[in-house]
Motif scaffolding. Structure first.
Motif, PDB file in Angstrom:
ATOM      1  N   MET A 295       1.372 -14.166   7.586  1.00 56.02           N
ATOM      2  CA  MET A 295       0.722 -14.030   6.278  1.00 56.02           C
ATOM      3  C   MET A 295       1.262 -12.855   5.475  1.00 56.02           C
ATOM      4  SD  MET A 295      -1.126 -16.616   6.003  1.00 56.02           S
ATOM      5  CE  MET A 295      -1.961 -16.170   4.488  1.00 56.02           C
ATOM      6  N   LEU A 296       1.453 -11.733   6.126  1.00 53.49           N
ATOM      7  CA  LEU A 296       1.979 -10.573   5.391  1.00 53.49           C
ATOM      8  C   LEU A 296       3.393 -10.863   4.909  1.00 53.49           C
ATOM      9  CD1 LEU A 296       0.656  -7.543   7.483  1.00 53.49           C
ATOM     10  CD2 LEU A 296      -0.093  -8.304   5.224  1.00 53.49           C
ATOM     11  N   ASP A 297       4.142 -11.504   5.759  1.00 55.09           N
ATOM     12  CA  ASP A 297       5.509 -11.848   5.382  1.00 55.09           C
ATOM     13  C   ASP A 297       5.503 -12.815   4.209  1.00 55.09           C
ATOM     14  OD1 ASP A 297       8.328 -11.659   5.915  1.00 55.09           O
ATOM     15  OD2 ASP A 297       8.225 -13.734   6.566  1.00 55.09           O
ATOM     16  N   ARG A 298       4.667 -13.815   4.304  1.00 60.67           N
ATOM     17  CA  ARG A 298       4.566 -14.832   3.268  1.00 60.67           C
ATOM     18  C   ARG A 298       4.269 -14.236   1.904  1.00 60.67           C
ATOM     19  NH1 ARG A 298       2.037 -19.663   1.333  1.00 60.67           N
ATOM     20  NH2 ARG A 298       0.169 -19.074   0.195  1.00 60.67           N
ATOM     21  N   GLN A 299       3.405 -13.241   1.887  1.00 60.17           N
ATOM     22  CA  GLN A 299       3.015 -12.648   0.604  1.00 60.17           C
ATOM     23  C   GLN A 299       3.965 -11.544   0.163  1.00 60.17           C
ATOM     24  OE1 GLN A 299       0.372 -15.304   0.145  1.00 60.17           O
ATOM     25  NE2 GLN A 299       0.261 -13.622  -1.326  1.00 60.17           N
ATOM     26  N   GLY A 300       4.968 -11.292   0.977  1.00 61.96           N
ATOM     27  CA  GLY A 300       5.891 -10.223   0.613  1.00 61.96           C
ATOM     28  C   GLY A 300       5.279  -8.841   0.715  1.00 61.96           C
ATOM     29  N   LEU A 301       4.235  -8.701   1.532  1.00 60.29           N
ATOM     30  CA  LEU A 301       3.505  -7.432   1.565  1.00 60.29           C
ATOM     31  C   LEU A 301       4.129  -6.398   2.494  1.00 60.29           C
ATOM     32  CD1 LEU A 301      -0.180  -8.702   1.365  1.00 60.29           C
ATOM     33  CD2 LEU A 301       1.282  -7.815  -0.442  1.00 60.29           C
ATOM     34  N   TYR A 302       5.157  -6.787   3.208  1.00 59.45           N
ATOM     35  CA  TYR A 302       5.845  -5.783   4.022  1.00 59.45           C
ATOM     36  C   TYR A 302       6.745  -4.901   3.148  1.00 59.45           C
ATOM     37  CZ  TYR A 302       4.421  -7.847   8.480  1.00 59.45           C
ATOM     38  OH  TYR A 302       3.699  -8.295   9.557  1.00 59.45           O
TER      39      TYR A 302
ATOM     40  N   ALA B 292      -2.133  -2.800  -3.723  1.00 59.41           N
ATOM     41  CA  ALA B 292      -3.159  -2.650  -2.690  1.00 59.41           C
ATOM     42  C   ALA B 292      -2.511  -2.451  -1.330  1.00 59.41           C
ATOM     43  CB  ALA B 292      -4.051  -3.885  -2.672  1.00 59.41           C
ATOM     44  N   ALA B 293      -1.491  -3.229  -1.069  1.00 59.68           N
ATOM     45  CA  ALA B 293      -0.819  -3.123   0.210  1.00 59.68           C
ATOM     46  C   ALA B 293      -0.245  -1.725   0.408  1.00 59.68           C
ATOM     47  CB  ALA B 293       0.300  -4.163   0.285  1.00 59.68           C
ATOM     48  N   LYS B 294       0.348  -1.194  -0.642  1.00 59.01           N
ATOM     49  CA  LYS B 294       0.952   0.123  -0.530  1.00 59.01           C
ATOM     50  C   LYS B 294      -0.108   1.177  -0.219  1.00 59.01           C
ATOM     51  CE  LYS B 294       4.735   0.315  -2.860  1.00 59.01           C
ATOM     52  NZ  LYS B 294       5.685   0.326  -3.979  1.00 59.01           N
TER      53      LYS B 294
END
Lengths: 198, 198
Positions: free
Chosen positions: B160-167, A123-125
């Motif tokens: 939050m984005l960092d925490r979820q590894g979404l970067y 989803a993020a991508k």
DNA sequence: GTCTATACCTTGATAGAC
DNA sequence: GTCTATCAAGGTATAGAC
């Protein structure tokens, strides 16, 4: 003799529809196989003919959410200039997160709300590519990852703080407008990522 | 005859210490009464002499996290000019969230990770006041809620984005620097909230 | 394809002996 | 203050009849 199981009472899409409603109304906790079966007038065991397990169902819901949000952004930005398009994208993003708080969390956090999840990554991508293009249109750099990161970071933060009610009774006030204005101004003036040497 | 329960093996602080470690290492799921008792070499029932229930324990952990973070920010900003102080606060905030991802989530989300929680509200208020003052020092408006909202929104989003590894694998790159720069620049130039009529 | 029935697991929490 | 023993509630998932 007419109670044989044809035509099928269930289908993947009818299950997803019911699950979506449960998620929307009660969050992840409300989205369990017993409640879902009850909502469909069926026994829990029957669901497993259509979804291998709960995780597969959650995956399908996340996918639906991402598509809805992407579609909304695409429609809102169509035919707009770069800056207006980004503003419209931000507005659409935040409205979607506000109107579908549990779905939004499901998309990005997945099942557990801890650690990295597969559908979260996916989803993020998808969202990332959508936003990256819009940012590129304004900043001039078609791959301006830094500005896009900043933009998405702000949107996600607003979505999450709002979702948890952490802005307090007065809400975010003009803070979201102020932040977006600051970021968009910076995009316009700074051009690329700010490090042309790399 | 020397196996009587004196002195007590448990205390509120020893329980909190062990719980903090469990939380840090395994997140909320790992923080259950059985595991906690095992870590302390004790039976689950014994814990209830020191904490009424799990929720009370979680509350104590959240409080500890907020104090740690506030203290870190206070120390990092001490003696710095307004802009440097804000930058240091942001850095401290993000480092704390990165190094204590589960504690950070616990502070702001509370027990469930859905809906509003009491300790979330309390933690948010404490952090809010800390940030509001720092923002006011730069913008000139001691109650510049809009700028503070924007700043906090960005920090929380990054955490939050960092925490979820979404970067993603490449991380946020320069996106956090870019975003913070944009926000701080805007604070300096815009002065107050931008609506002096209210 | 749906049913009944149930196995199995993991929680938080309590009663009462010591 | 800690123990043993146990309950009650909630969840996912499966076997086998129909």
């Amino acid at each position: 003799m007419f109670t044989v199981p044809f035509p099928a009472r269930l289908s993947a899409s009818s299950i997803i529809d019911a699950a979506w409603i449960l998620l929307q109304e009660g969050g992840q906790d409300a989205l369990n196989m017993r409640a879902l079966a009850a909502a469909l007038g069926v026994r829990p065991a029957s669901l497993y003919r259509h979804f291998e397990n709960r995780e597969a169902l959650v995956r399908a819901l996340a996918e639906r959410g991402v598509l809805e949000l992407q579609d909304g952004i695409a429609r809102a930005t169509q035919g707009k200039g770069p800056r207006d398009a980004l503003w419209a994208a931000a507005s659409t993003y935040l409205n979607y997160a506000r109107n579908h708080p549990h779905a939004y969390a499901l998309m990005l956090f997945g099942d557990d709300s801890a650690q990295t999840s597969a559908q979260g990554q996916s989803a993020a991508k998808a969202l990332w590519n959508t936003l990256l293009k819009l940012v590129g249109d304004l900043s001039g750099d078609p791959d301006d990852t830094d500005q896009a990161v900043a933009f998405w970071t702000f949107l996600h933060g607003a979505a999450m703080l709002d979702r948890q009610g952490l802005y307090g009774a007065s809400g975010p006030r003009g803070g979201l407008d102020v932040g977006l204005t600051a970021l968009l101004n910076h995009m316009e003036t700074a051009g690329g990522s700010g490090d042309p040497s790399s």
